[in-house]
Design a protein around this motif. Structure first.
Motif, PDB file in Angstrom:
ATOM      1  N   GLY A 241       0.434  -0.755   0.486  1.00  0.00           N
ATOM      2  CA  GLY A 241       0.057   0.139  -0.204  1.00  0.00           C
ATOM      3  C   GLY A 241       1.154   0.862  -0.325  1.00  0.00           C
ATOM      4  N   GLY A 242       1.799   1.168  -0.089  1.00  0.00           N
ATOM      5  CA  GLY A 242       3.219   2.504  -0.121  1.00  0.00           C
ATOM      6  C   GLY A 242       3.208   2.697  -1.077  1.00  0.00           C
ATOM      7  N   ILE A 243       4.339   3.249  -1.650  1.00  0.00           N
ATOM      8  CA  ILE A 243       4.928   4.299  -2.732  1.00  0.00           C
ATOM      9  C   ILE A 243       6.741   3.885  -2.420  1.00  0.00           C
ATOM     10  CG2 ILE A 243       5.058   5.582  -4.556  1.00  0.00           C
ATOM     11  CD1 ILE A 243       2.750   6.716  -3.513  1.00  0.00           C
ATOM     12  N   CYS A 244       7.633   3.027  -3.335  1.00  0.00           N
ATOM     13  CA  CYS A 244       8.567   3.396  -3.176  1.00  0.00           C
ATOM     14  C   CYS A 244       9.622   3.982  -3.929  1.00  0.00           C
ATOM     15  CB  CYS A 244       9.288   1.511  -3.294  1.00  0.00           C
ATOM     16  SG  CYS A 244      11.050   1.742  -3.636  1.00  0.00           S
ATOM     17  N   VAL A 245      10.568   5.208  -4.374  1.00  0.00           N
ATOM     18  CA  VAL A 245      11.203   5.575  -4.505  1.00  0.00           C
ATOM     19  C   VAL A 245      12.704   6.176  -4.224  1.00  0.00           C
ATOM     20  CG1 VAL A 245       8.843   7.398  -5.166  1.00  0.00           C
ATOM     21  CG2 VAL A 245      10.760   7.378  -3.253  1.00  0.00           C
ATOM     22  N   ALA A 246      13.057   6.026  -5.736  1.00  0.00           N
ATOM     23  CA  ALA A 246      14.734   5.373  -5.626  1.00  0.00           C
ATOM     24  C   ALA A 246      15.056   6.283  -6.326  1.00  0.00           C
ATOM     25  CB  ALA A 246      15.097   3.609  -5.998  1.00  0.00           C
ATOM     26  N   HIS A 308      -4.627   2.024  -6.911  1.00  0.00           N
ATOM     27  CA  HIS A 308      -3.838   0.973  -6.308  1.00  0.00           C
ATOM     28  C   HIS A 308      -3.087   0.786  -5.179  1.00  0.00           C
ATOM     29  CE1 HIS A 308      -0.215  -1.936  -7.249  1.00  0.00           C
ATOM     30  NE2 HIS A 308       0.271  -1.700  -6.439  1.00  0.00           N
ATOM     31  N   VAL A 309      -2.970   2.699  -4.503  1.00  0.00           N
ATOM     32  CA  VAL A 309      -2.232   2.090  -3.669  1.00  0.00           C
ATOM     33  C   VAL A 309      -3.503   2.200  -2.389  1.00  0.00           C
ATOM     34  CG1 VAL A 309      -1.228   4.192  -1.971  1.00  0.00           C
ATOM     35  CG2 VAL A 309      -0.428   4.125  -4.012  1.00  0.00           C
ATOM     36  N   ALA A 310      -4.279   3.038  -2.554  1.00  0.00           N
ATOM     37  CA  ALA A 310      -5.802   2.408  -1.809  1.00  0.00           C
ATOM     38  C   ALA A 310      -5.589   1.107  -1.534  1.00  0.00           C
ATOM     39  CB  ALA A 310      -7.136   3.587  -2.351  1.00  0.00           C
ATOM     40  N   ALA A 311      -5.887  -0.027  -2.132  1.00  0.00           N
ATOM     41  CA  ALA A 311      -6.027  -1.479  -1.592  1.00  0.00           C
ATOM     42  C   ALA A 311      -4.478  -1.922  -1.436  1.00  0.00           C
ATOM     43  CB  ALA A 311      -6.007  -2.230  -3.273  1.00  0.00           C
TER      44      ALA A 311
END
Length: 468
Positions: A241-246, A308-311
């Motif tokens: 449910g999170g966002i990975c940024v790199a 997508h993130v909401a789920a």
């Protein structure tokens, strides 16, 4: 005579079959099976230690060769700033220039000396361009026995030349066939495994199987690059449910990160072999692929990512906000779109060790096939990955400020330069609106406007961008 020739051919065939069996047994028993279950027999670690000793010896031998043969060209120093730049703003630096004039000039008047500021900035940009050098391979302190990374090597000693020759033989006749075989097996298993899992009914077990297949395939591909990956602060790993940024250096960044956990990929739909892989992956895992027409619709892209993130049961999305590959020395401007979706951001810093191979993909110089050939004929891929604590947008903070805060944290942790420049300058010229910002800033000084100068922080630019 005929029987003897047939017997000789049969013996050669038996030897070839035996060698193939030994090759496959070693590859499956010592590489594939340990990789699939996430453990190592220590072979790669020993290999890296041997490489370090050889490269240290080569460096010392080259240095001694330069002392013994002064006519040999000395490698150029690393471009860590050819000139010393002033750290002040446009107004401060012009004020310094005006101070040297015999006649005082009021704020609302034009001074010819102001032109020297722009002359100097232009010359600084020509002599020491801080932007375009981020789109070429990282400079090395010493030669790493790879032909393409050495621009100053001349014959120094027989032993050094023999070591280099043996390295070519090992890389192209042993490592390359092994790596290409593992890559084919890994990608084939990814397509077959995800397709089979996709036929199963949706269930927790299905999700577990999908993640297992993805992990196994990426680990096989990582072993195919002789990748040695050190993960730090694993308690901060991205959660569902999170966002990975790199930060983004290479297409294999995905393999490096997915070797330690599963992610939902985001990208454009492709045809050909890449399309086959994408369609098989999305059968078992909710990856987010966009058609070319959808990529231009920012609202549609944002809506799908938010859904997508909401789920909270979905895998974390993996995004590279720079939008292009940077050469392992810097982190450039993060696009704000990734930070407008909402949800928790999990920053990740990636830093490759350039001694063993150049992981940077210069897409303007090499196509994907050429780049993968370079990767598979390098010594190894050695990389450090840092998981940073999760971050959320703060009250009163907009998406641009949030993106810059995350970027600074990644740059600091990975030992990278934090740059405000936009990575799209790799392919496009500076936008006219950015130039106009600099013009407005100067005109406000000339006409004597009171108060603060125009805010250009949202553009991610510096005073010299108009001249780059």
């Amino acid at each position: 005579m005929t029987d003897r020739c047939e017997g000789g051919m049969e013996d050669l065939w038996n030897i070839a079959v035996l060698l193939l069996q030994v090759w496959l047994s070693v590859m499956i028993g010592l590489i594939m099976i340990p990789a699939m279950f996430g453990f190592s027999l220590g072979v790669t670690s020993v290999y890296i230690q041997i490489l370090v000793k050889i490269l240290e010896w080569a460096t010392l031998r080259i240095q001694r060769g330069h002392r013994e043969q002064p006519t040999l060209p000395v490698p150029a120093p690393l471009p860590n700033g050819l000139i010393q730049r002033e750290g002040g703003s446009m107004e401060q630096e012009m004020g310094e220039l005006r101070r040297y004039r015999t006649q005082s000039i009021s704020r609302g008047e034009f001074a010819l000396s102001d032109s020297f500021y722009f002359y100097r900035k232009g010359l600084e940009s020509i002599i020491d361009d801080q932007v375009t050098q981020r789109f070429s391979s990282e400079e090395l302190v010493s030669w790493n026995l790879l032909t393409r990374t050495n621009h100053n090597f001349h014959y120094i000693s027989l032993r050094l030349t023999v070591i280099w020759g043996l390295g070519v033989v090992v890389r192209y006749s042993v490592l390359f066939p092994l790596r290409i075989t593992l890559a084919i097996i890994g990608l084939s298993w990814l397509v077959i495994g995800t397709t089979l899992v996709g036929f199963l009914p949706k269930h927790r077990v299905t999700s577990w199987l999908s993640e297992l297949v993805h992990l196994m395939c990426y680990r096989i591909c990582a072993r195919g690059l002789s990748a040695t990956i050190q993960y730090h602060n694993k308690e901060n790993k991205p959660q569902k449910g999170g966002i990975c940024v790199a930060n983004h250096t290479s297409p294999i960044d995905i393999v490096i990160l997915a070797n330690d956990g599963c992610y939902a990929m985001v990208g454009q739909s492709h045809g050909g072999l890449m399309g086959v892989i994408q369609r098989s992956m999305v059968r078992s895992c909710p990856h987010v692929w966009f058609e070319r027409s959808e990529m231009r619709d920012r609202h549609a892209v944002t809506s799908r990512l938010r859904a997508h993130v909401a789920a909270k049961t979905n895998l974390p999305i993996l995004i590279f906000p720079e939008g292009t590959c940077i050469n392992n020395t810097s982190v450039m401007m993060f696009k704000k779109g990734s930070f407008e979706i909402g949800g928790t951001i999990y920053p990740v810093a990636i830093k490759y060790d350039p001694r063993f191979g150049d992981a940077f993909w210069n897409s303007a110089k090499y196509n994907m096939v050429s780049y993968l050939l370079r990767m598979m004929t390098s010594w190894a891929i050695v990389v450090n990955v840092w998981y940073l604590p999760p971050m959320n947008i703060q009250e009163g903070e907009d998406a641009v400020e949030f993106a810059n805060r995350v970027k600074s944290a990644i740059a600091h942790k990975g030992g990278l330069l934090d740059m405000a420049w936009d990575g799209s300058l790799k392919r496009y010229k500076v936008k006219e609106e950015f130039k106009e910002q600099q013009q407005k800033m100067y005109s406000s000084m000339v006409v004597g406007m009171k108060g603060r100068k125009p805010d250009t922080s949202h553009t991610g630019l510096q005073d010299t961008q108009i001249l780059e």
